[in-house]
Design a protein around this motif. Structure first.
Motif, PDB file in Angstrom:
ATOM      1  N   ASP A  97      20.799 -28.089  63.674  1.00 12.91           N
ATOM      2  CA  ASP A  97      21.781 -28.092  62.595  1.00 12.91           C
ATOM      3  C   ASP A  97      22.003 -26.654  62.139  1.00 12.91           C
ATOM      4  N   ALA A  98      23.253 -26.195  62.209  1.00  7.52           N
ATOM      5  CA  ALA A  98      23.551 -24.785  61.916  1.00  7.52           C
ATOM      6  C   ALA A  98      23.162 -24.411  60.498  1.00  7.52           C
ATOM      7  N   ALA A  99      23.431 -25.295  59.529  1.00  9.31           N
ATOM      8  CA  ALA A  99      23.107 -24.980  58.136  1.00  9.31           C
ATOM      9  C   ALA A  99      21.602 -24.836  57.946  1.00  9.31           C
ATOM     10  N   ALA A 100      20.840 -25.735  58.555  1.00  6.41           N
ATOM     11  CA  ALA A 100      19.384 -25.660  58.438  1.00  6.41           C
ATOM     12  C   ALA A 100      18.846 -24.395  59.099  1.00  6.41           C
ATOM     13  N   LEU A 101      19.438 -24.006  60.237  1.00  5.54           N
ATOM     14  CA  LEU A 101      19.019 -22.799  60.925  1.00  5.54           C
ATOM     15  C   LEU A 101      19.235 -21.568  60.053  1.00  5.54           C
ATOM     16  N   HIS A 102      20.417 -21.442  59.465  1.00  3.32           N
ATOM     17  CA  HIS A 102      20.725 -20.283  58.627  1.00  3.32           C
ATOM     18  C   HIS A 102      19.865 -20.276  57.359  1.00  3.32           C
ATOM     19  N   ALA A 103      19.638 -21.451  56.795  1.00  7.23           N
ATOM     20  CA  ALA A 103      18.814 -21.512  55.590  1.00  7.23           C
ATOM     21  C   ALA A 103      17.383 -21.074  55.877  1.00  7.23           C
ATOM     22  N   ALA A 104      16.841 -21.540  56.996  1.00  7.14           N
ATOM     23  CA  ALA A 104      15.470 -21.158  57.348  1.00  7.14           C
ATOM     24  C   ALA A 104      15.369 -19.661  57.621  1.00  7.14           C
ATOM     25  N   ALA A 105      16.384 -19.118  58.289  1.00 10.70           N
ATOM     26  CA  ALA A 105      16.370 -17.686  58.563  1.00 10.70           C
ATOM     27  C   ALA A 105      16.448 -16.880  57.276  1.00 10.70           C
ATOM     28  N   ALA A 106      17.342 -17.289  56.370  1.00 16.05           N
ATOM     29  CA  ALA A 106      17.479 -16.573  55.106  1.00 16.05           C
ATOM     30  C   ALA A 106      16.193 -16.633  54.297  1.00 16.05           C
ATOM     31  N   ALA A 107      15.518 -17.777  54.337  1.00 16.00           N
ATOM     32  CA  ALA A 107      14.260 -17.915  53.592  1.00 16.00           C
ATOM     33  C   ALA A 107      13.188 -16.970  54.102  1.00 16.00           C
ATOM     34  N   GLN A 108      13.296 -16.581  55.359  1.00 13.51           N
ATOM     35  CA  GLN A 108      12.324 -15.653  55.935  1.00 13.51           C
ATOM     36  C   GLN A 108      12.853 -14.224  56.013  1.00 13.51           C
ATOM     37  N   GLY A 109      13.999 -13.989  55.356  1.00 15.09           N
ATOM     38  CA  GLY A 109      14.544 -12.637  55.308  1.00 15.09           C
ATOM     39  C   GLY A 109      15.146 -12.165  56.616  1.00 15.09           C
ATOM     40  N   VAL A 110      15.636 -13.091  57.446  1.00 13.28           N
ATOM     41  CA  VAL A 110      16.209 -12.744  58.747  1.00 13.28           C
ATOM     42  C   VAL A 110      17.709 -13.023  58.724  1.00 13.28           C
ATOM     43  N   SER A 111      18.511 -12.035  59.104  1.00 12.66           N
ATOM     44  CA  SER A 111      19.953 -12.210  59.232  1.00 12.66           C
ATOM     45  C   SER A 111      20.289 -12.496  60.691  1.00 12.66           C
ATOM     46  N   LEU A 112      20.842 -13.679  60.949  1.00 10.26           N
ATOM     47  CA  LEU A 112      21.169 -14.047  62.328  1.00 10.26           C
ATOM     48  C   LEU A 112      22.388 -13.285  62.833  1.00 10.26           C
ATOM     49  N   GLU A 113      23.259 -12.850  61.935  1.00  9.82           N
ATOM     50  CA  GLU A 113      24.455 -12.123  62.345  1.00  9.82           C
ATOM     51  C   GLU A 113      24.193 -10.640  62.562  1.00  9.82           C
ATOM     52  N   HIS A 114      23.351 -10.065  61.739  1.00  7.59           N
ATOM     53  CA  HIS A 114      23.172  -8.615  61.789  1.00  7.59           C
ATOM     54  C   HIS A 114      21.713  -8.188  61.947  1.00  7.59           C
ATOM     55  N   GLY A 115      20.832  -9.139  62.149  1.00  3.63           N
ATOM     56  CA  GLY A 115      19.420  -8.793  62.230  1.00  3.63           C
ATOM     57  C   GLY A 115      19.042  -8.107  63.531  1.00  3.63           C
ATOM     58  N   ASP A 116      17.984  -7.327  63.467  1.00  4.42           N
ATOM     59  CA  ASP A 116      17.427  -6.700  64.659  1.00  4.42           C
ATOM     60  C   ASP A 116      16.811  -7.758  65.557  1.00  4.42           C
ATOM     61  N   VAL A 117      16.922  -7.561  66.891  1.00  2.00           N
ATOM     62  CA  VAL A 117      16.391  -8.550  67.829  1.00  2.00           C
ATOM     63  C   VAL A 117      14.891  -8.731  67.635  1.00  2.00           C
ATOM     64  N   ARG A 118      14.200  -7.691  67.142  1.00  2.00           N
ATOM     65  CA  ARG A 118      12.755  -7.806  66.920  1.00  2.00           C
ATOM     66  C   ARG A 118      12.445  -8.718  65.750  1.00  2.00           C
ATOM     67  N   GLN A 119      13.447  -8.999  64.896  1.00  2.00           N
ATOM     68  CA  GLN A 119      13.286  -9.987  63.837  1.00  2.00           C
ATOM     69  C   GLN A 119      13.797 -11.353  64.273  1.00  2.00           C
ATOM     70  N   VAL A 120      14.977 -11.369  64.913  1.00  2.00           N
ATOM     71  CA  VAL A 120      15.629 -12.632  65.242  1.00  2.00           C
ATOM     72  C   VAL A 120      14.843 -13.429  66.271  1.00  2.00           C
ATOM     73  N   GLN A 121      14.431 -12.781  67.387  1.00  2.00           N
ATOM     74  CA  GLN A 121      13.763 -13.530  68.444  1.00  2.00           C
ATOM     75  C   GLN A 121      12.438 -14.138  67.994  1.00  2.00           C
ATOM     76  N   PRO A 122      11.559 -13.397  67.305  1.00  2.00           N
ATOM     77  CA  PRO A 122      10.325 -14.039  66.828  1.00  2.00           C
ATOM     78  C   PRO A 122      10.601 -15.201  65.878  1.00  2.00           C
ATOM     79  N   PHE A 123      11.646 -15.054  65.038  1.00  2.00           N
ATOM     80  CA  PHE A 123      11.993 -16.177  64.150  1.00  2.00           C
ATOM     81  C   PHE A 123      12.384 -17.409  64.961  1.00  2.00           C
ATOM     82  N   LEU A 124      13.248 -17.225  65.966  1.00  2.00           N
ATOM     83  CA  LEU A 124      13.667 -18.355  66.794  1.00  2.00           C
ATOM     84  C   LEU A 124      12.478 -18.982  67.515  1.00  2.00           C
ATOM     85  N   ASP A 125      11.584 -18.133  68.009  1.00  2.00           N
ATOM     86  CA  ASP A 125      10.402 -18.644  68.713  1.00  2.00           C
ATOM     87  C   ASP A 125       9.549 -19.527  67.802  1.00  2.00           C
TER      88      ASP A 125
END
Length: 321
Positions: free
Chosen positions: A274-302
């Protein structure tokens, strides 16, 4: 140096094989563009082709797709049996690949898999430039395990600002045996190759030993610029059976300072969430999916992706052919 790198042992198609249908793009490309692989299938038809020797990940990711591994092994055995290849040859091969980005030079080599390590924090002489996605290795191991042929797509980057390794060979190419010259399918550009005479081997190894990256406190000979999962698969097969699996793997060395090298982003296409749940979880962990560094985004996704979710990795601009 000859323990880490050696002149490769290669099989090339015999004269008369249509190279424009023999050569195909790497198996991890166009994973979200099935139309590309359908076009390749139509172009190849019944002709000998590496399309029959690799497992395109576009098919691997499709639910209900039949296992292609037995057919790949059978095609390898049949090509060997039916004389699709010319006599085996040993020696370095100079490569010129022309694409929209320009002319890229390369040198085909074999590397000792004991000198490469894909684990995080590796300090081996040959190491990745990106994280290794461990889930991508087992399907490739099934293809490689017991296979009589190797069809890798590995690019190693050499730190050679003085252009001492590959460029001097290219200047002499007029005196070398031409091996192939082919226009690649579906806009892939042009590929030419020359056999490098054995008398050049000493200069090649000397140039490798003099690369400035080897003088660092943490010396490195080559960084894996592309095809890391193919190389990781080769190493895993070797580690699983060091007595029988090949210890050396085929790769192309390219100068990091080659003007045609273009470093493009790798986009992540996330499915089954669910896109909304994905963005909410990322924001809660301080990760920007649109502009975040890959070193932040990939570990979050993992960490976050639920079971059954999928991630596709798209090179370059989305929708770019």
């Amino acid at each position: 140096m000859t323990d880490t790198v050696r002149a490769p042992h290669v099989l090339l198609p015999r004269p008369g094989v249509d190279l424009s249908r023999w050569a195909v793009v790497a198996c991890d490309q166009f994973t979200s563009q099935m139309a590309y692989w359908q076009q390749a299938e139509a172009l190849v038809g019944d002709a000998p082709s590496t399309l029959r020797l690799v497992y395109p990940e576009a098919y691997l990711l499709r639910a209900g797709e039949p296992d292609r591994v037995p057919a790949i092994h059978e095609a390898m055995a049949r090509y060997l049996r039916e004389g699709v290849f010319a006599a085996p040859r040993e020696g370095f091969i100079l490569v010129e690949r022309t694409t929209r980005a320009g002319r890229r030079l390369g040198l085909m080599v074999e590397i000792d898999l004991a000198a490469y390590d894909f684990s995080e924090g590796a300090t081996s002489l040959i190491r990745p430039t990106e994280g290794t996605i461990l889930e991508r290795i087992p399907p490739r191991v099934r293809v490689r395990k017991g296979a009589p042929l190797e069809c890798p797509h590995v690019m190693l980057l050499a730190d050679d600002p003085a252009r001492t390794l590959i460029e001097p060979l290219y200047e002499k190419r007029g005196g070398y045996e031409a091996l192939y010259d082919v226009t690649l399918m579906l806009g892939g550009g042009r590929l030419r190759g020359w056999a490098v005479p054995a008398e050049e081997n000493g200069a090649i190894f000397a140039a490798m030993r003099a690369l400035p990256s080897l003088a660092r406190e943490d010396p490195i000979l080559f960084a894996v610029g592309d095809g890391n999962h193919s190389l990781a698969t080769a190493r895993q097969c070797y580690l699983d059976n060091p007595e029988r699996a090949p210890r050396y793997a085929l790769a192309e060395v390219v100068n990091l300072y080659d003007e045609s090298l273009v470093f493009e982003p790798i986009h992540r296409l996330i499915e089954g969430v669910d896109a909304a749940a994905l963005h909410a979880a990322a924001a809660a962990q301080g990760v920007s999916l649109e502009h975040g560094d890959v070193r932040q985004v990939q570990p979050f996704l993992d960490r976050w992706l639920p079971k059954g979710a999928g991630v596709d990795y798209i090179h370059g601009r989305p929708g770019q052919a």
